[in-house]
Motif scaffolding. Sequence first.
Motif, PDB file in Angstrom:
ATOM      1  N   ASN A  21      52.675  46.376  21.546  1.00  0.00           N
ATOM      2  CA  ASN A  21      51.369  46.126  22.137  1.00  0.00           C
ATOM      3  C   ASN A  21      51.526  45.851  23.621  1.00  0.00           C
ATOM      4  O   ASN A  21      52.507  45.223  24.041  1.00  0.00           O
ATOM      5  N   ILE A  22      50.590  46.305  24.413  1.00  0.00           N
ATOM      6  CA  ILE A  22      50.550  46.027  25.844  1.00  0.00           C
ATOM      7  C   ILE A  22      49.297  45.204  26.117  1.00  0.00           C
ATOM      8  O   ILE A  22      48.193  45.594  25.714  1.00  0.00           O
ATOM      9  N   ILE A  23      49.471  44.068  26.761  1.00  0.00           N
ATOM     10  CA  ILE A  23      48.340  43.194  27.037  1.00  0.00           C
ATOM     11  C   ILE A  23      47.682  43.604  28.348  1.00  0.00           C
ATOM     12  O   ILE A  23      48.308  43.613  29.408  1.00  0.00           O
ATOM     13  N   VAL A  24      46.413  43.965  28.260  1.00  0.00           N
ATOM     14  CA  VAL A  24      45.607  44.292  29.431  1.00  0.00           C
ATOM     15  C   VAL A  24      44.318  43.490  29.330  1.00  0.00           C
ATOM     16  O   VAL A  24      43.620  43.548  28.317  1.00  0.00           O
ATOM     17  N   GLU A  60      43.972  40.348  28.915  1.00  0.00           N
ATOM     18  CA  GLU A  60      44.153  39.345  27.862  1.00  0.00           C
ATOM     19  C   GLU A  60      43.891  39.887  26.460  1.00  0.00           C
ATOM     20  O   GLU A  60      43.629  39.123  25.523  1.00  0.00           O
ATOM     21  N   THR A  61      43.971  41.204  26.303  1.00  0.00           N
ATOM     22  CA  THR A  61      43.777  41.814  24.996  1.00  0.00           C
ATOM     23  C   THR A  61      44.987  42.665  24.645  1.00  0.00           C
ATOM     24  O   THR A  61      45.457  43.462  25.467  1.00  0.00           O
ATOM     25  N   ASP A  62      45.506  42.502  23.410  1.00  0.00           N
ATOM     26  CA  ASP A  62      46.613  43.324  22.945  1.00  0.00           C
ATOM     27  C   ASP A  62      46.127  44.739  22.648  1.00  0.00           C
ATOM     28  O   ASP A  62      45.187  44.936  21.863  1.00  0.00           O
ATOM     29  N   ASP A  87      36.472  49.344  38.614  1.00  0.00           N
ATOM     30  CA  ASP A  87      35.783  48.085  38.407  1.00  0.00           C
ATOM     31  C   ASP A  87      36.515  46.946  39.101  1.00  0.00           C
ATOM     32  O   ASP A  87      37.740  46.947  39.212  1.00  0.00           O
ATOM     33  N   LYS A  88      35.752  45.949  39.572  1.00  0.00           N
ATOM     34  CA  LYS A  88      36.362  44.809  40.263  1.00  0.00           C
ATOM     35  C   LYS A  88      37.334  44.047  39.383  1.00  0.00           C
ATOM     36  O   LYS A  88      38.199  43.321  39.881  1.00  0.00           O
ATOM     37  N   ASN A  89      37.228  44.236  38.056  1.00  0.00           N
ATOM     38  CA  ASN A  89      38.142  43.574  37.134  1.00  0.00           C
ATOM     39  C   ASN A  89      39.543  44.175  37.181  1.00  0.00           C
ATOM     40  O   ASN A  89      40.501  43.583  36.687  1.00  0.00           O
ATOM     41  N   THR A  90      39.673  45.364  37.781  1.00  0.00           N
ATOM     42  CA  THR A  90      40.970  46.039  37.832  1.00  0.00           C
ATOM     43  C   THR A  90      42.038  45.158  38.454  1.00  0.00           C
ATOM     44  O   THR A  90      43.158  45.052  37.945  1.00  0.00           O
ATOM     45  N   LEU A  91      41.724  44.507  39.562  1.00  0.00           N
ATOM     46  CA  LEU A  91      42.729  43.715  40.264  1.00  0.00           C
ATOM     47  C   LEU A  91      43.200  42.532  39.434  1.00  0.00           C
ATOM     48  O   LEU A  91      44.382  42.165  39.467  1.00  0.00           O
ATOM     49  N   SER A  92      42.313  41.924  38.651  1.00  0.00           N
ATOM     50  CA  SER A  92      42.733  40.800  37.826  1.00  0.00           C
ATOM     51  C   SER A  92      43.603  41.270  36.657  1.00  0.00           C
ATOM     52  O   SER A  92      44.403  40.499  36.121  1.00  0.00           O
ATOM     53  N   CYS A  93      43.462  42.537  36.267  1.00  0.00           N
ATOM     54  CA  CYS A  93      44.241  43.070  35.140  1.00  0.00           C
ATOM     55  C   CYS A  93      45.646  43.501  35.545  1.00  0.00           C
ATOM     56  O   CYS A  93      46.493  43.751  34.678  1.00  0.00           O
ATOM     57  N   VAL A  94      45.898  43.623  36.849  1.00  0.00           N
ATOM     58  CA  VAL A  94      47.175  44.156  37.298  1.00  0.00           C
ATOM     59  C   VAL A  94      48.325  43.167  37.090  1.00  0.00           C
ATOM     60  O   VAL A  94      49.493  43.558  37.044  1.00  0.00           O
TER      61      VAL A  94
END
Length: 266
Positions: free
Chosen positions: A62-65, A67-69, A180-187
């Motif tokens: 699983n890869i967490i992106v 906060e989701t597996d 999406d602006k959420n991209t940076l927090s997911c990196v």
Amino acid sequence: MKANKILMSPFVPETADANMGLELPRQIQEGGHEIRIFTPKWGMINERRNQLHEVIRLSGMNIIVDETDRPLIIKVASVVQTRLQVYFIDNDDYFSRRQMALDADGAEYDDNGERAIFFARGVLETVKKLRWIPDVIHCSGWMPAFAPLYIKKAYQHEPSFTDVKIVYSVSSPGKATKFDKNTLSCVAFKDISPKELSDIATEDFTHTELMKMATKYSDGIILDDAGVDPSIVEYAESRGIPVLGYQGETFEEAYSQFYDKVMGGE
């Protein structure tokens, strides 16, 4: 020289990018290099017709992106009439049940940035499992744009990537133009935080900013077409990163020489 290519898939509807995704590795392989191709398993790819099959030993993590597996599934197929093998990065939520950059209504997917992050990390984890050590990783298009960052900042001590050189093909805006602006927090991953991109990215992560981010962590860039934003070239040159101009339809010799240059052969 062995070269690991991360390119567009030849299994998608015929476009200039898709044709390059097949023609480039074919010609480079004929020049004596060893090639691997990685691509998303887009929803329009017919698994039965193209004889895709899952590789159990490579799947299962699983890869967490965000906060989701997210389960990583690896499938493989061969390109007819060549010795090229293609590895497909698959996930039901990100790829199998969807099209490429746009949905059925022609709108960009809100989570294209997350999809690109998952793809980049999925490829790198798969290369580790293959225990295949590339000399050059050539990334093309928006989907693998996060790979240079992860290789240089999160995987740099992994044996598969310690000495690897990264070439990135920079494109003009296509169907994926904003993220999406959420991209940076997911990196965020291992030692990587959004601060790594603070000198490039704004809250609305544009295509140009994505290309600059990939350029920042690459060892050389190639202009994929004649419409590349000149500011990207200026950014590369300001950092001393070699740039190969757009080559048109005759590219094999120029690309091979550029790989050698990036490897320190010139």
